[in-house]
Design a protein around this motif. Structure first.
Motif, PDB file in Angstrom:
ATOM      1  N   PHE A   1      57.486 -38.235  28.830  1.00 47.40           N
ATOM      2  CA  PHE A   1      57.998 -39.531  28.375  1.00 47.40           C
ATOM      3  C   PHE A   1      58.139 -40.507  29.542  1.00 47.40           C
ATOM      4  O   PHE A   1      57.789 -41.691  29.433  1.00 47.40           O
ATOM      5  CB  PHE A   1      59.338 -39.368  27.659  1.00 47.40           C
ATOM      6  CG  PHE A   1      59.874 -40.664  27.117  1.00 47.40           C
ATOM      7  CD1 PHE A   1      59.334 -41.242  25.986  1.00 47.40           C
ATOM      8  CD2 PHE A   1      60.913 -41.331  27.770  1.00 47.40           C
ATOM      9  CE1 PHE A   1      59.805 -42.457  25.499  1.00 47.40           C
ATOM     10  CE2 PHE A   1      61.389 -42.535  27.290  1.00 47.40           C
ATOM     11  CZ  PHE A   1      60.836 -43.103  26.145  1.00 47.40           C
ATOM     12  N   LYS A   2      58.636 -40.010  30.677  1.00 44.09           N
ATOM     13  CA  LYS A   2      58.761 -40.874  31.859  1.00 44.09           C
ATOM     14  C   LYS A   2      57.397 -41.380  32.322  1.00 44.09           C
ATOM     15  O   LYS A   2      57.295 -42.476  32.878  1.00 44.09           O
ATOM     16  CB  LYS A   2      59.457 -40.123  32.991  1.00 44.09           C
ATOM     17  CG  LYS A   2      60.960 -39.945  32.777  1.00 44.09           C
ATOM     18  CD  LYS A   2      61.607 -39.262  33.967  1.00 44.09           C
ATOM     19  CE  LYS A   2      63.127 -39.171  33.774  1.00 44.09           C
ATOM     20  NZ  LYS A   2      63.778 -38.485  34.925  1.00 44.09           N
ATOM     21  N   THR A   3      56.353 -40.577  32.079  1.00 45.45           N
ATOM     22  CA  THR A   3      54.998 -41.009  32.442  1.00 45.45           C
ATOM     23  C   THR A   3      54.622 -42.268  31.673  1.00 45.45           C
ATOM     24  O   THR A   3      54.084 -43.231  32.243  1.00 45.45           O
ATOM     25  CB  THR A   3      53.983 -39.893  32.140  1.00 45.45           C
ATOM     26  OG1 THR A   3      54.305 -38.746  32.916  1.00 45.45           O
ATOM     27  CG2 THR A   3      52.558 -40.350  32.473  1.00 45.45           C
TER      28      THR A   3
ATOM     29  N   THR B   1      54.733 -34.405  38.159  1.00 44.16           N
ATOM     30  CA  THR B   1      55.571 -35.595  38.263  1.00 44.16           C
ATOM     31  C   THR B   1      54.991 -36.650  37.332  1.00 44.16           C
ATOM     32  O   THR B   1      53.792 -36.608  37.013  1.00 44.16           O
ATOM     33  CB  THR B   1      55.591 -36.170  39.690  1.00 44.16           C
ATOM     34  OG1 THR B   1      54.250 -36.602  40.034  1.00 44.16           O
ATOM     35  CG2 THR B   1      56.064 -35.132  40.703  1.00 44.16           C
ATOM     36  N   PRO B   2      55.792 -37.589  36.875  1.00 50.06           N
ATOM     37  CA  PRO B   2      55.248 -38.663  36.042  1.00 50.06           C
ATOM     38  C   PRO B   2      54.116 -39.426  36.732  1.00 50.06           C
ATOM     39  O   PRO B   2      53.143 -39.825  36.082  1.00 50.06           O
ATOM     40  CB  PRO B   2      56.465 -39.552  35.787  1.00 50.06           C
ATOM     41  CG  PRO B   2      57.629 -38.616  35.876  1.00 50.06           C
ATOM     42  CD  PRO B   2      57.261 -37.648  36.956  1.00 50.06           C
ATOM     43  N   GLU B   3      54.250 -39.619  38.042  1.00 50.89           N
ATOM     44  CA  GLU B   3      53.233 -40.370  38.777  1.00 50.89           C
ATOM     45  C   GLU B   3      51.894 -39.622  38.773  1.00 50.89           C
ATOM     46  O   GLU B   3      50.836 -40.223  38.556  1.00 50.89           O
ATOM     47  CB  GLU B   3      53.687 -40.605  40.216  1.00 50.89           C
ATOM     48  CG  GLU B   3      54.869 -41.560  40.354  1.00 50.89           C
ATOM     49  CD  GLU B   3      56.211 -40.918  40.010  1.00 50.89           C
ATOM     50  OE1 GLU B   3      57.202 -41.661  39.861  1.00 50.89           O
ATOM     51  OE2 GLU B   3      56.274 -39.659  39.884  1.00 50.89           O
ATOM     52  N   LEU B   4      51.940 -38.303  38.999  1.00 49.64           N
ATOM     53  CA  LEU B   4      50.712 -37.507  39.005  1.00 49.64           C
ATOM     54  C   LEU B   4      50.088 -37.468  37.618  1.00 49.64           C
ATOM     55  O   LEU B   4      48.870 -37.625  37.465  1.00 49.64           O
ATOM     56  CB  LEU B   4      51.010 -36.087  39.489  1.00 49.64           C
ATOM     57  CG  LEU B   4      49.837 -35.094  39.430  1.00 49.64           C
ATOM     58  CD1 LEU B   4      48.659 -35.584  40.256  1.00 49.64           C
ATOM     59  CD2 LEU B   4      50.294 -33.703  39.884  1.00 49.64           C
ATOM     60  N   LEU B   5      50.904 -37.263  36.606  1.00 48.32           N
ATOM     61  CA  LEU B   5      50.373 -37.204  35.243  1.00 48.32           C
ATOM     62  C   LEU B   5      49.746 -38.531  34.837  1.00 48.32           C
ATOM     63  O   LEU B   5      48.695 -38.564  34.189  1.00 48.32           O
ATOM     64  CB  LEU B   5      51.490 -36.812  34.263  1.00 48.32           C
ATOM     65  CG  LEU B   5      51.071 -36.653  32.799  1.00 48.32           C
ATOM     66  CD1 LEU B   5      49.937 -35.644  32.652  1.00 48.32           C
ATOM     67  CD2 LEU B   5      52.276 -36.233  31.951  1.00 48.32           C
ATOM     68  N   LYS B   6      50.370 -39.631  35.241  1.00 43.13           N
ATOM     69  CA  LYS B   6      49.803 -40.944  34.932  1.00 43.13           C
ATOM     70  C   LYS B   6      48.426 -41.101  35.561  1.00 43.13           C
ATOM     71  O   LYS B   6      47.480 -41.580  34.914  1.00 43.13           O
ATOM     72  CB  LYS B   6      50.730 -42.060  35.421  1.00 43.13           C
ATOM     73  CG  LYS B   6      50.170 -43.459  35.132  1.00 43.13           C
ATOM     74  CD  LYS B   6      50.987 -44.552  35.829  1.00 43.13           C
ATOM     75  CE  LYS B   6      50.345 -45.915  35.621  1.00 43.13           C
ATOM     76  NZ  LYS B   6      51.036 -46.978  36.376  1.00 43.13           N
TER      77      LYS B   6
END
Length: 365
Positions: free
Chosen positions: A203-205, A314-319
Motif C-alpha cells: 500500500f505504501k508503494t 521496500t516501497p521504493e524498490l517495489l515501485k
C-alpha cells in the motif's frame, strides 16, 4: 475402482487432492475416491462443492515438531495412532491405489500401501520435496512432481513430471475471452492467510506513485481477513480504481483480467500464474524453509517473474520494479515465457500415471 487420497489440510495440498479426485472420477465413471485429511478442514469439506462426491476420513494432525526433545513423544504417539487408524481405513475401503499429496498425514497411507502391495503415488507440489515426501520416496511406486527441476532430486525412473493439479474452473476460465480495460490491472495476493507486513509495504508503494500514475492503474487486493478493515477503503483515498477483498472465490476471473500480479510463491499460486500467462513480482514467504524461494527462482530464471526477498522489500524498490515492468514490452515477454511453463494437463497426467500403476499391479500374479 477405489482410490484412497491423502492430503495435508493447507490449500496447497488439499485443492490438488480434491481436483485429482474429480479428474479420476471423470476418467473412470463409477469409481470411488476417498480423502484422508485432518479435522482442521472438516467444516470446509462439509460445505464445499469440490468435496461433494468424496468420502472423507480424518486423522489427527501431527506436524513434525521443531523441538523433538519437547514434542517428539507426542508426535510419535499420534503417528502410531494414525498408522492404526489408516490400517482400519484401508481394511474398510480396500483401495486399488493410494495417492498422497504430502505432509505427515500421507506417511501411514503410503507405507501401509507398500506393505499391502497397494500401488502408491506421491505427488509433490513444490520444487523442493517436503520432509514427509522425502521420507516416502523409497515406499512410493512413483513420485509425481509439479516442476521439472524436482526430477533431479529423485532416483532414476522413480519420478515423473505431471504438473500441479489445478481446479477445473481455472482451466475453464483461461479459455474464455477477456476484454481488458484501458488501465493496467494489478492483482495483489498476500497468501491464503494474508500478510500484514506485505500488505502495508504494498500500500505504501502506491502512495509513492503520482496522482497521474495512479490514474493509470486499477488494483485488486486480497488482504486476508485480519487486514481487510484497514484497506477496505484505503485506496479510495488515493483516488485509485480498486476492489479490496478479505478472500474471494473469484480468483479465476481476477487472474484472467489482470496484467501483473504481486504475490507469495506457493506452488498453487505459481501454477495458476503460469496457466494464465501472468507476469509477476514474487515475494517468497521467508518462513517455509526454502520452498517458496525455489519455486520463485524457477519462474524467474525462465523469464516469467521478478523476485524480491521480503528482507529487501521496500516501497521504493517495489515501485521501481513495477514501473520497469509496466513500461515497454516487458509484460508481453513475460506472458510468453509464463505460458511456456504452464502444465494445464496436470490432472489428466496424474490420472494416467495412476492408471499405469494399476495396469502393472493387475498383471502381477
Amino acid at each position: 475402482m477405489k482410490i484412497l487420497i491423502f492430503a495435508g489440510p493447507s490449500g496447497g495440498h488439499l485443492f490438488p487432492a480434491l481436483a485429482f479426485a474429480e479428474y479420476f472420477r471423470k476418467k473412470h465413471p463409477g469409481s470411488e475416491c476417498a480423502l484422508v485429511v485432518t479435522p482442521r478442514v472438516s467444516s470446509f469439506l462439509k460445505t464445499s462443492l469440490l468435496a461433494a462426491d468424496t468420502k472423507v476420513f480424518y486423522l489427527p494432525e501431527f506436524p513434525f515438531p521443531e523441538s523433538f526433545l519437547l514434542k517428539g513423544p507426542s508426535f510419535l504417539l499420534k503417528l502410531v495412532q494414525s498408522f492404526f487408524k489408516t490400517n482400519d481405513i484401508i481394511r474398510q475401503m480396500k483401495p486399488d491405489a493410494v495417492v498422497a499429496f504430502g505432509t505427515f498425514v500421507s506417511v501411514p497411507g503410503v507405507i501401509l500401501g507398500r506393505l499391502k502391495n497397494i500401488p502408491a503415488v506421491v505427488h509433490e507440489q513444490n520444487i523442493e520435496l517436503g520432509r514427509a515426501n522425502r521420507m516416502l520416496v523409497p515406499f512410493a511406486a512413483k513420485v509425481a512432481v509439479s516442476f521439472p527441476p524436482t526430477l533431479k532430486r529423485l532416483p532414476l525412473k522413480k519420478g515423473v513430471c505431471v504438473g500441479n493439479v489445478l481446479r477445473p474452473d481455472m482451466l475453464e476460465a483461461v479459455k474464455k475471452p477477456v476484454t481488458r480495460g484501458k488501465k493496467s490491472q494489478i492483482l495483489i495476493l498476500g497468501g491464503s492467510q494474508g500478510s500484514s507486513p506485505l500488505n502495508q509495504k504494498i500500500f505504501k508503494t502506491f502512495q509513492l506513485f503520482t496522482p497521474e500514475e495512479r490514474g493509470k492503474l486499477a488494483v485488486i487486493h486480497i488482504t486476508g481477513t485480519t487486514d481487510f478493515p484497514i484497506y477496505e477503503h484505503a485506496y479510495d483515498g488515493l483516488g485509485m480504481e480498486n476492489e479490496v477483498f478479505p478472500f474471494t472465490d473469484e480468483m479465476a476471473a481476477f487472474f484472467a483480467s489482470s496484467d501483473l500480479v504481486i504475490a507469495r510463491a506457493g506452488a498453487g499460486t505459481i501454477s495458476e500464474l503460469l496457466l494464465f500467462g501472468l507476469p509477476s513480482i514474487l515475494i517468497p514467504y521467508p518462513h517455509a524453509g526454502s520452498h517458496q524461494m525455489q519455486n520463485a527462482f524457477y519462474v524467474a530464471e525462465n523469464g516469467a517473474a521478478k523476485i524480491i526477498e521480503e528482507s529487501r522489500l521496500t516501497p521504493e524498490l517495489l515501485k521501481r520494479e513495477m514501473k520497469d515492468l509496466l513500461s515497454g514490452g516487458a509484460l508481453e515477454r513475460m506472458r510468453v515465457e509464463a505460458k511456456k511453463l504452464a502444465q494445464p494437463d496436470a490432472g489428466e497426467n496424474l490420472v494416467r500415471e495412476v492408471d499405469r500403476l494399476l495396469e502393472v499391479s493387475r498383471s502381477q500374479p
